[in-house]
Design a protein around this motif. Structure first.
Motif, PDB file in Angstrom:
ATOM      1  N   GLY A   1      14.771   5.935   2.704  1.00 54.04           N
ATOM      2  CA  GLY A   1      13.333   5.820   2.483  1.00 54.04           C
ATOM      3  C   GLY A   1      12.540   6.414   3.640  1.00 54.04           C
ATOM      4  O   GLY A   1      13.096   6.985   4.576  1.00 54.04           O
ATOM      5  N   PRO A   2      11.230   6.281   3.564  1.00 56.01           N
ATOM      6  CA  PRO A   2      10.384   6.794   4.643  1.00 56.01           C
ATOM      7  C   PRO A   2      10.548   5.970   5.925  1.00 56.01           C
ATOM      8  O   PRO A   2      10.943   4.798   5.873  1.00 56.01           O
ATOM      9  N   ALA A   3      10.261   6.585   7.043  1.00 49.11           N
ATOM     10  CA  ALA A   3      10.292   5.880   8.325  1.00 49.11           C
ATOM     11  C   ALA A   3       9.232   4.773   8.298  1.00 49.11           C
ATOM     12  O   ALA A   3       8.199   4.900   7.651  1.00 49.11           O
TER      13      ALA A   3
ATOM     14  N   ASP B   1       0.829  -1.208   0.000  1.00 51.42           N
ATOM     15  CA  ASP B   1       0.000   0.000   0.000  1.00 51.42           C
ATOM     16  C   ASP B   1       0.864   1.259   0.000  1.00 51.42           C
ATOM     17  O   ASP B   1       0.543   2.245  -0.665  1.00 51.42           O
ATOM     18  N   ALA B   2       1.972   1.224   0.760  1.00 49.83           N
ATOM     19  CA  ALA B   2       2.864   2.382   0.822  1.00 49.83           C
ATOM     20  C   ALA B   2       3.520   2.635  -0.534  1.00 49.83           C
ATOM     21  O   ALA B   2       3.615   3.780  -0.987  1.00 49.83           O
ATOM     22  N   ALA B   3       3.970   1.567  -1.197  1.00 51.35           N
ATOM     23  CA  ALA B   3       4.585   1.710  -2.517  1.00 51.35           C
ATOM     24  C   ALA B   3       3.585   2.279  -3.517  1.00 51.35           C
ATOM     25  O   ALA B   3       3.915   3.155  -4.324  1.00 51.35           O
ATOM     26  N   GLU B   4       2.359   1.813  -3.442  1.00 53.18           N
ATOM     27  CA  GLU B   4       1.311   2.329  -4.325  1.00 53.18           C
ATOM     28  C   GLU B   4       1.039   3.805  -4.042  1.00 53.18           C
ATOM     29  O   GLU B   4       0.883   4.599  -4.964  1.00 53.18           O
TER      30      GLU B   4
ATOM     31  N   ASN C   1      11.575  15.216  -0.094  1.00 45.78           N
ATOM     32  CA  ASN C   1      12.140  14.960  -1.416  1.00 45.78           C
ATOM     33  C   ASN C   1      11.533  15.827  -2.508  1.00 45.78           C
ATOM     34  O   ASN C   1      11.767  15.580  -3.687  1.00 45.78           O
ATOM     35  N   SER C   2      10.773  16.846  -2.125  1.00 44.32           N
ATOM     36  CA  SER C   2      10.198  17.773  -3.105  1.00 44.32           C
ATOM     37  C   SER C   2      11.269  18.739  -3.571  1.00 44.32           C
ATOM     38  O   SER C   2      12.045  19.262  -2.772  1.00 44.32           O
TER      39      SER C   2
ATOM     40  N   ASP D   1       3.981  11.081   3.918  1.00 40.10           N
ATOM     41  CA  ASP D   1       3.825  12.490   3.546  1.00 40.10           C
ATOM     42  C   ASP D   1       5.091  13.285   3.845  1.00 40.10           C
ATOM     43  O   ASP D   1       5.513  14.125   3.048  1.00 40.10           O
ATOM     44  N   ALA D   2       5.732  13.000   4.987  1.00 37.71           N
ATOM     45  CA  ALA D   2       6.975  13.684   5.348  1.00 37.71           C
ATOM     46  C   ALA D   2       8.090  13.319   4.372  1.00 37.71           C
ATOM     47  O   ALA D   2       8.882  14.179   3.971  1.00 37.71           O
TER      48      ALA D   2
END
Length: 98
Positions: free
Chosen positions: A31-33, A10-13, A55-56, A49-50
């Motif tokens: 990667g994300p926490a 789900d996170a990858a999606e 990475n924006s 979201d963080a």
């Protein structure tokens, strides 16, 4: 009430990346926490979201030194191996006199 924890799929999606990419980011860093519950890996929506916020970028030259998206992948280091010894048309290795 707490937001539900997301599976790696789900996170990858949600991040629009492959599951294997997310796994590599988890293994090699950047990667994300995530939360580890026994043998299970889960992600919190606010951590995803963080990660996206960190990475924006507004241009390709922005934040080159601090990009956290990059990671080292040991199996890709094979491209740095020395080239094989030159061979003759007959297939034997060429020596210093050839």
């Amino acid at each position: 009430m707490h937001d539900p924890l997301l599976t790696p799929e789900d996170a990858a999606e949600a991040l629009k990346i492959g599951r294997s990419t997310l796994a590599k980011l988890r293994i090699y860093g950047g990667g994300p926490a995530y939360v580890k519950l026994g043998a299970s890996i889960r992600y919190r929506r606010q951590d995803l979201d963080a990660f996206l916020q960190e990475n924006s970028r507004r241009s390709t030259s922005e934040g080159i030194a601090t990009v956290t998206w990059r990671f080292r992948c040991p199996y890709r280091q094979s491209i740095f191996r020395a080239a094989p010894a030159p061979r003759s048309r007959a297939g034997r290795a060429l020596g210093p006199r050839d």
